[in-house]
Design an enzyme around this catalytic site. Sequence first.
Site, PDB file in Angstrom:
ATOM      1  N   LYS A   1      15.140 -18.085  30.943  1.00 25.63           N
ATOM      2  CA  LYS A   1      16.410 -17.349  31.024  1.00 25.63           C
ATOM      3  C   LYS A   1      17.112 -17.575  32.359  1.00 25.63           C
ATOM      4  CE  LYS A   1      15.217 -13.871  27.618  1.00 25.63           C
ATOM      5  NZ  LYS A   1      15.090 -12.448  27.266  1.00 25.63           N
TER       6      LYS A   1
ATOM      7  N   SER B   1      15.583  -7.756  24.514  1.00 25.48           N
ATOM      8  CA  SER B   1      15.769  -8.060  25.934  1.00 25.48           C
ATOM      9  C   SER B   1      17.208  -7.997  26.437  1.00 25.48           C
ATOM     10  CB  SER B   1      15.192  -9.441  26.253  1.00 25.48           C
ATOM     11  OG  SER B   1      15.896 -10.453  25.571  1.00 25.48           O
TER      12      SER B   1
END
EC number: 3.4.21.53
Length: 355
Positions: free
Chosen positions: A293, A248
Site C-alpha cells: 500500500k 482497511s
Amino acid sequence: MLTSTLLLIAVLCAAVLIRVPYAEMSPGPTVNTLGEHGGEPVLSIEGRKTYEPSGHLNMTTVRVTGADYRMNLVEAVYGWLAEDSAVVPHDTLYPDDKSAEEVREENAEEFTQSLESAKVAALRELDVPVGERVVVASVVKGGPAEDRLHAGDVITAVDGEAVKQPGDVAELVTEHEPGEDVVFTVVPAKAARAAEKAGEKPTGSREVTVTTDEADDDGRAVVGIRAGLDHTFPFEIEIKLADVGGPSAGLMFALGIMDKLTPGDLTGGEFVAGTGTIDGEGRVGPIGGIGMKTIAARDKGAEYFLTPEDNCATAARDVPEGLTLVRVGTIDDALGALEDIREGETAGLPRCTAG
C-alpha cells in the site's frame, strides 16, 4: 554442450509446470475519497450542507492473485525477488476451510461494515447524533430462523423483553432449552429502511415465533441468527466503490466524510494517503499488505501516509523514497497530523520507526 542445453530446457519447463502453494500480493489501485471513481463521486451526501475540499485523502488497496490461481515456481521466485510484490502462503489469503466464494462474501461484508463504522466515527467526531438499533445481521442457512427472520430485520424485543445490544439477544435465547419457542418482536427490514429514508422511527412491528435448536458444540439453545448493531443517520451518506473488499479503508473514508462536511481542507491541498480499520469510537486498527500500500500510494504521488500504529514497524523497514509515514492510533491522531500538514509544521509529525 547439447546435453547441458537440453537439461537446462528441461529444468525450465519443469519450473514452469510445477505449481506451488503460494499467492502474490502487489500494489493495487488508490482512490481519492474526495474525488470521483468511474465517473461518479466516491462520497455523496444528501440532506446536509457539504463542501468541495481540494487535495487528496486516498484509500489504498492490495492486488492479489485469485483463489483458484496456482503460481508456478518461476512466478514465485520472480515475486520473491521483486521489490514491488510479496509472495505469501496461499492459505494466508485463502484459508483451506473456506471456499473462494466464502472469502469473497467475507471481504464484501467487512467492507460494508467498515463503511458503516467510518460514517459513525466521522459523525460522532463532528458531534452529529447517530442512532443505534439491534438487527438480524445474518441468518444461518437451514437453521430454525430461516424464512422467518431476515437480515436487516430490527429486533426490538425477545420474549417481550426489550433488547439494546446484540448480546442481549443471545442471552435471552439461551435462557431456553432446545426445542422451546422464542418470540421475537421485529420490524421487517423493508419497513425499517423506508422509515430511515423518511427520517422517522420504524413502526409496524410484528411477533415471530422460532423454535430453538441445539448447538452442536455445547448443547445450548440456538435459533440460527447472528445479531448485530445497526446505525441510523440524520442524513444520507453514500459511498460508491466497486471491486473493493476488506475493512482497511475505514479511516480514509471517515476522514473523507469529515472533509466534505466541514469548510476548508483537512489536507491543505496536500496529497495524503493512508489505510487502517476504524471502529465507531474512532480507534484505528492494523491491516495487511502495508508494504504494497505504501508503494501504491507513493507511485500515485502521495507525500504523506497515515499508518496504523500497529503496522508502523513493518512499514518503516522499507519506505518508498519521498513518502513520510505518519503514525496514527485514533481518528484524533489523524486529524492532528492533518492539521500539522496543512499548516506546514511537519517536523513534529509522529513518524513510524522500524522496530
